[in-house]
Design a protein around this motif. Structure first.
Motif, mmCIF file in Angstrom:
data_model
loop_
_atom_site.group_PDB
_atom_site.id
_atom_site.type_symbol
_atom_site.label_atom_id
_atom_site.label_comp_id
_atom_site.label_asym_id
_atom_site.label_seq_id
_atom_site.Cartn_x
_atom_site.Cartn_y
_atom_site.Cartn_z
ATOM 1 N N VAL A 152 0.838 -1.206 0.000
ATOM 2 C CA VAL A 152 0.000 0.000 0.000
ATOM 3 C C VAL A 152 0.871 1.254 0.000
ATOM 4 N N LEU A 153 1.881 1.288 0.857
ATOM 5 C CA LEU A 153 2.776 2.443 0.911
ATOM 6 C C LEU A 153 3.531 2.620 -0.402
ATOM 7 N N SER A 154 3.961 1.507 -0.989
ATOM 8 C CA SER A 154 4.679 1.583 -2.259
ATOM 9 C C SER A 154 3.793 2.154 -3.363
ATOM 10 N N ILE A 155 2.529 1.709 -3.435
ATOM 11 C CA ILE A 155 1.609 2.218 -4.455
ATOM 12 C C ILE A 155 1.375 3.708 -4.249
ATOM 13 N N LEU A 156 1.186 4.130 -2.994
ATOM 14 C CA LEU A 156 0.981 5.554 -2.722
ATOM 15 C C LEU A 156 2.185 6.384 -3.156
ATOM 16 N N ALA A 157 3.390 5.884 -2.904
ATOM 17 C CA ALA A 157 4.591 6.604 -3.333
ATOM 18 C C ALA A 157 4.646 6.720 -4.851
ATOM 19 N N CYS A 158 4.282 5.650 -5.554
ATOM 20 C CA CYS A 158 4.289 5.680 -7.025
ATOM 21 C C CYS A 158 3.245 6.657 -7.564
ATOM 22 N N VAL A 159 2.051 6.641 -6.962
ATOM 23 C CA VAL A 159 0.995 7.561 -7.408
ATOM 24 C C VAL A 159 1.407 9.004 -7.148
ATOM 25 N N ALA A 160 1.999 9.276 -5.971
ATOM 26 C CA ALA A 160 2.443 10.635 -5.658
ATOM 27 C C ALA A 160 3.482 11.117 -6.663
ATOM 28 N N SER A 161 4.443 10.265 -6.986
ATOM 29 C CA SER A 161 5.459 10.639 -7.978
ATOM 30 C C SER A 161 4.837 10.864 -9.343
ATOM 31 N N PHE A 162 3.796 10.093 -9.655
ATOM 32 C CA PHE A 162 3.162 10.213 -10.965
ATOM 33 C C PHE A 162 2.389 11.526 -11.095
ATOM 34 N N VAL A 163 1.597 11.876 -10.091
ATOM 35 C CA VAL A 163 0.740 13.069 -10.211
ATOM 36 C C VAL A 163 1.529 14.355 -10.041
ATOM 37 N N GLY A 164 2.676 14.311 -9.335
ATOM 38 C CA GLY A 164 3.531 15.476 -9.222
ATOM 39 C C GLY A 164 3.076 16.453 -8.153
ATOM 40 N N PRO A 165 3.802 17.589 -8.049
ATOM 41 C CA PRO A 165 3.549 18.561 -6.972
ATOM 42 C C PRO A 165 2.138 19.133 -6.962
ATOM 43 N N ASP A 166 1.525 19.265 -8.128
ATOM 44 C CA ASP A 166 0.219 19.923 -8.183
ATOM 45 C C ASP A 166 -0.884 19.124 -7.507
ATOM 46 N N GLU A 167 -0.769 17.806 -7.515
ATOM 47 C CA GLU A 167 -1.862 16.993 -6.994
ATOM 48 C C GLU A 167 -1.444 16.088 -5.840
ATOM 49 N N ALA A 168 -0.170 16.101 -5.473
ATOM 50 C CA ALA A 168 0.298 15.213 -4.409
ATOM 51 C C ALA A 168 -0.387 15.504 -3.085
ATOM 52 N N ALA A 169 -0.710 16.776 -2.845
ATOM 53 C CA ALA A 169 -1.346 17.139 -1.578
ATOM 54 C C ALA A 169 -2.698 16.470 -1.411
ATOM 55 N N ALA A 170 -3.329 16.092 -2.512
ATOM 56 C CA ALA A 170 -4.622 15.422 -2.420
ATOM 57 C C ALA A 170 -4.502 14.050 -1.767
ATOM 58 N N LEU A 171 -3.289 13.516 -1.720
ATOM 59 C CA LEU A 171 -3.071 12.207 -1.100
ATOM 60 C C LEU A 171 -2.839 12.299 0.405
ATOM 61 N N TYR A 172 -2.629 13.507 0.928
ATOM 62 C CA TYR A 172 -2.295 13.654 2.345
ATOM 63 C C TYR A 172 -3.323 13.011 3.271
ATOM 64 N N PRO A 173 -4.622 13.238 3.065
ATOM 65 C CA PRO A 173 -5.600 12.652 4.014
ATOM 66 C C PRO A 173 -5.505 11.138 4.121
ATOM 67 N N LEU A 174 -5.068 10.484 3.062
ATOM 68 C CA LEU A 174 -4.906 9.034 3.099
ATOM 69 C C LEU A 174 -3.501 8.638 3.517
ATOM 70 N N ALA A 175 -2.492 9.268 2.897
ATOM 71 C CA ALA A 175 -1.109 8.810 3.077
ATOM 72 C C ALA A 175 -0.551 9.140 4.449
ATOM 73 N N LEU A 176 -0.785 10.344 4.956
ATOM 74 C CA LEU A 176 -0.127 10.764 6.192
ATOM 75 C C LEU A 176 -0.572 9.941 7.407
ATOM 76 N N PRO A 177 -1.864 9.631 7.572
ATOM 77 C CA PRO A 177 -2.222 8.749 8.700
ATOM 78 C C PRO A 177 -1.582 7.367 8.609
ATOM 79 N N LEU A 178 -1.420 6.865 7.378
ATOM 80 C CA LEU A 178 -0.780 5.559 7.235
ATOM 81 C C LEU A 178 0.703 5.637 7.587
ATOM 82 N N ILE A 179 1.347 6.750 7.199
ATOM 83 C CA ILE A 179 2.754 6.924 7.556
ATOM 84 C C ILE A 179 2.899 7.011 9.069
#
Length: 855
Positions: A776-803
């Motif tokens: 799960v963490l690996s997929i999130l890292a790949c998606v974040a790298s794919f979407v780039g700086p403009d959309e990475a923040a949209a992953l925070y609500p999901l990614a940061l609690p998991l981290i």
């Protein structure tokens, strides 16, 4: 109970506690209190506690069978407690650690250690004669039956006690040797020697007159001999795992000094007596015969330990090499006589229940065969002088067993392994030495070709050592996913098909080595395999049978198309119907092509790319087109469909990714079908293998994302095994990474479908499925790298609690590295300071304790 016991003498407390633990009427709370009492006594009075255990181990109560059973149970409990105490109190394993608890911990005194050593040795070789734990005692050898009283005989006959005594002695030997307890192995060998001398003498007298005292004397010394050999085997087995130089030197010295005595007084007499008892016409008690076979097996294992550890040293010693020559000649003679008998017996009574004697005899033969395999593999150079007779014996036995279809797979695996080891030993095949001449003469082109033919028939043998086919893990129909995972984990030590594949690969590789040494020696296996692969019409017929396009074909037509028709040892209907056998033969041939891989490419003009274009590609395309109707009309498994996809994954670097048949697209098609899980998991392997070759043709990769990503989630949901689910999620991460690297696009809808299930997977991942959280963490890292700086923040609500969850919970400690990686990715993509990211820094003090995390 605790208060009452504290007022009792220590010996009484120990005995009462052990009786409480072993009593069937004791309550759980009473048992826990008794265990705590023993641990407390061990901690506070370790020397006295061990002395009490020794006295209880030597206790006997022969007045009645009930009391005798109670005494046996108490002895067993005492010796198990002693084993546990020795593990904790024999040696300080602190290695200099400044640990307050370790400094307070009490260990056995050297005086009591010596009492334990001598007591256990005497228990094994003398039934504990004159053992008094409060005084120094010496080794007691028995040379006359009159020296054995009833109590000693009871202890000698107590099998559970003696088994644990041998285990305990081996543990002490592991802790002491080679620096202390030097008398252990010499004493055990001497006990075997003296017992054999008495037995030989009394047997001579017994031939002249039968007398009860003489018979009893023989039986008593047989017990001593068995117990001593059992302890010797356990000790050698334990110390054989020591890898330090002083340990290896000690094992070499032991082998040089005592192999001769073990062979003369244990190994050879045990086999001679066994053969005499099994070939005589007199009625022999089966239980006694079983014990004789088991003793012979113990002797053989001891010899195996010595040869396996020191053969190279032994053959360099003028005296020891004579013993080795005699030993291996004797083993060859014994196997030459009894292997054919076993094959005949197994062939005649395949469906009958096996008697204990037959089982014991098979085990003895296994010990001898395994000994030869292990010794040759450990000392190939020193074994050269013994190679030829065993090569001939094992090869002829293999041929006989395969031809007669004898169900004794343990022996088949052993013979295949030996031939594979010999075929794959470079110093036999590559160098111009006597070993090379022997190798070349044995592995003639004719033998290699006939052997290869047989091996392909064995590829699909999924039975284990005992001939059992566990339907839960082996049968594709019953559980496709378990079958897939079992195939990934097949071991040549436990599986006939895997051992056959290893030997086939060794033969092919050896042909290259031999050709480089012997000019004019042509390869035969690869040209034969290429000829088989060139039979396009036969392959097409097999595909049409599996796909349901050709029905009710005349059996004679199939027989004419069978590729391995010349095999005299098997019937084409051994897999059931002739159609099934035909398909399975092509499955085996494709397996062989995948095994040899790169060696096949370019040989005699063979080209994987062209073969895929003209044969494999069209056949796979046809099978995929027909897979829907196949499920509707027949019960055929997608054997060839799966094997071809597997073959594509093996040869991905040789297949043209831009072929008109689009191997990547066909693999994704198989992955997307709601059909067989085994087929879909194989498609995951193929897609993963083909991804790196899409960099020059990114449009092919981009074209499969919309179908492959949902299909991977569906497959992960359909699987039960964590390995299967993890492989699906790993491939998902790889696809996102490759799409990103090649400038591809993923729609918002598709990205949302990737992210949406991740929180559910995380929450449901417990037990062994915790490993999925890393995915799960690996997929999130790949998606974040794919979407780039403009959309990475949209992953925070999901990614940061998991981290944060990864950093804060003990069960997720293995996720810290992966969580740090995704945190770093998000920090790099962040356009500025974000309070949500900043909260994670509260975890920094705890993480900084590990220098790797600080980096």
């Amino acid at each position: 109970m605790m208060t009452t016991m504290n007022n009792q003498p220590l010996h009484s407390q120990v005995q009462a506690s052990l009786q409480c633990i072993t009593s069937s009427t004791s309550q759980p709370q009473s048992i826990r209190q008794a265990q705590e009492t023993l641990l407390a006594l061990e901690s506070d009075h370790v020397d006295e506690y061990v002395n009490c255990l020794l006295s209880l181990i030597g206790a006997t109560s022969p007045s009645s069978p009930v009391e005798e059973n109670a005494a046996s149970t108490l002895r067993l409990a005492a010796i198990l407690s002693l084993k546990a105490a020795i593990s904790r109190r024999w040696k300080d394993r602190g290695r200099g650690r400044a640990d307050a608890n370790e400094q307070k911990k009490k260990y056995l005194s050297e005086h009591v250690k010596q009492l334990v050593r001598i007591f256990i040795v005497n228990l094994i070789i003398a039934g504990g004669r004159n053992t008094n734990s409060s005084n120094d005692i010496g080794i007691n050898f028995i040379t006359n039956v009159n020296e054995i009283d009833a109590q000693q005989l009871e202890l000698l006959q107590d099998r559970q006690l003696q088994h644990n005594a041998a285990s305990l002695l081996s543990k002490v030997g592991r802790l002491d040797l080679p620096l202390k307890f030097h008398e252990l192995i010499p004493t055990l060998v001497e006990a075997v020697k003296r017992s054999q001398e008495v037995i030989a003498t009394t047997t001579t007298i017994l031939d002249a007159q039968s007398h009860p005292n003489i018979i009893m004397q023989t039986q008593a010394f047989q017990l001593i001999q068995y117990n001593a050999m059992n302890a010797l085997e356990a000790t050698l087995s334990e110390i054989s795992t020591q890898r330090i130089l002083v340990g290896r030197k000690y094992r070499n010295s032991i082998s040089l000094q005592y192999l001769g005595s073990v062979v003369e007084y244990g190994f050879v007499p045990s086999l001679n007596n066994l053969q005499a008892s099994l070939t005589t016409n007199a009625t022999v008690d089966e239980q006694e015969s079983v014990l004789s076979v088991q003793y012979a097996a113990l002797c053989s294992r001891v010899v195996c330990h010595m040869l396996n550890s020191s053969l190279s040293k032994l053959v360099d010693d003028a005296t020891a090499v004579i013993v080795v020559d005699h030993t291996l000649t004797f083993i060859h003679k014994f196997l030459s006589e009894w292997l054919p008998r076993m094959i005949t017996e197994q062939n005649n009574n395949a469906s009958d229940s096996t008697t204990p004697l037959v089982k014991a005899m098979k085990e003895l033969l296994h010990v001898h065969c395994d000994m030869i395999v292990e010794v040759q593999n450990s000392h190939p150079g020193a074994f050269v002088r013994y190679l030829e007779p065993f090569l001939n014996l094992f090869h002829s036995s293999l041929m006989a067993m395969v031809e007669k279809r004898v169900s004794a797979n343990g022996f088949v695996i052993c013979f295949l392994t030996f031939l594979g080891n010999v075929a794959g030993t470079p110093q036999y095949s590559e160098h111009a030495e006597p070993a090379n001449i022997l190798w070349v003469n044995f592995f003639s082109p004719q033998l290699m070709l006939s052997l290869s033919h047989i091996l392909l028939h064995l590829f699909n043998n999924q039975e284990g050592v005992d001939g059992d086919d566990d339907t839960d893990s082996h049968q594709w129909k019953d559980d496709p996913e378990a079958f897939f995972q079992w195939e990934l984990q097949r071991s040549c030590d436990e599986d006939v098909g895997s051992a056959a594949q290893n030997l086939f690969l060794a033969l092919v590789e050896a042909e290259f080595a031999v050709q480089s040494v012997i000019q004019g020696r042509e390869k035969v296996v690869l040209p034969w395999l290429i000829d088989l692969l060139g039979n396009v019409a036969s392959q097409r017929l097999a595909v049409e049978i599996e796909g349901g396009m050709s029905r009710n074909i005349d059996a004679e037509i199939i027989r004419q198309a069978v590729p391995l028709v010349a095999a005299h040892h098997t019937s084409v209907t051994q897999h059931g119907s002739i159609e099934d056998a035909f398909v399975m033969q092509w499955d085996a041939i494709y397996t062989a092509a995948g095994l040899v891989g790169a060696m096949l490419e370019g040989h005699s003009g063979f080209d994987f790319g062209s073969w895929f274009e003209n044969c494999l590609g069209p056949n796979l395309s046809l099978l995929l087109q027909q897979s829907g109707s196949q499920q509707q009309h027949h019960s055929y498994l997608p054997v060839l469909q799966r094997r071809i996809i597997w073959l594509v994954s093996c040869t991905a670097n040789h297949v043209n990714i831009s072929s008109q048949f689009n191997p990547l697209g066909m693999a994704v098609t198989a992955l997307s079908r709601p059909d067989d899980v085994c087929l879909r998991l194989t498609a995951v392997q193929a897609v993963d293998a083909l991804l790196p070759y899409c960099e020059d043709t990114p449009h092919l990769l981009h074209s499969i994302t919309e179908a492959s990503i949902p299909a991977l989630f569906r497959l992960a949901n359909d699987c039960d095994e964590v390995e299967s689910r993890s492989s699906c999620l790993d491939l998902l991460s790889n696809i996102i990474t490759y799409v990103s690297c090649t400038g591809g696009l993923l729609s918002t809808e598709l990205l949302n479908s990737i992210v949406a299930p991740l929180s559910t997977i995380w929450e449901n991942a417990d037990g062994q499925n915790l490993l999925l959280r890393r995915n799960v963490l690996s997929i999130l890292a790949c998606v974040a790298s794919f979407v780039g700086p403009d959309e990475a923040a949209a992953l925070y609500p999901l990614a940061l609690p998991l981290i944060d969850d990864s950093f804060g919970r003990e069960e997720n400690v293995f996720l810290v590295d992966e969580a740090l990686k995704i945190w770093w990715v998000l920090l790099q993509l962040s356009k500025g300071y974000d309070p949500l990211l900043g909260k994670l820094y509260l975890r920094a003090p705890a993480l900084s304790k590990d220098l790797e995390h600080v980096k």
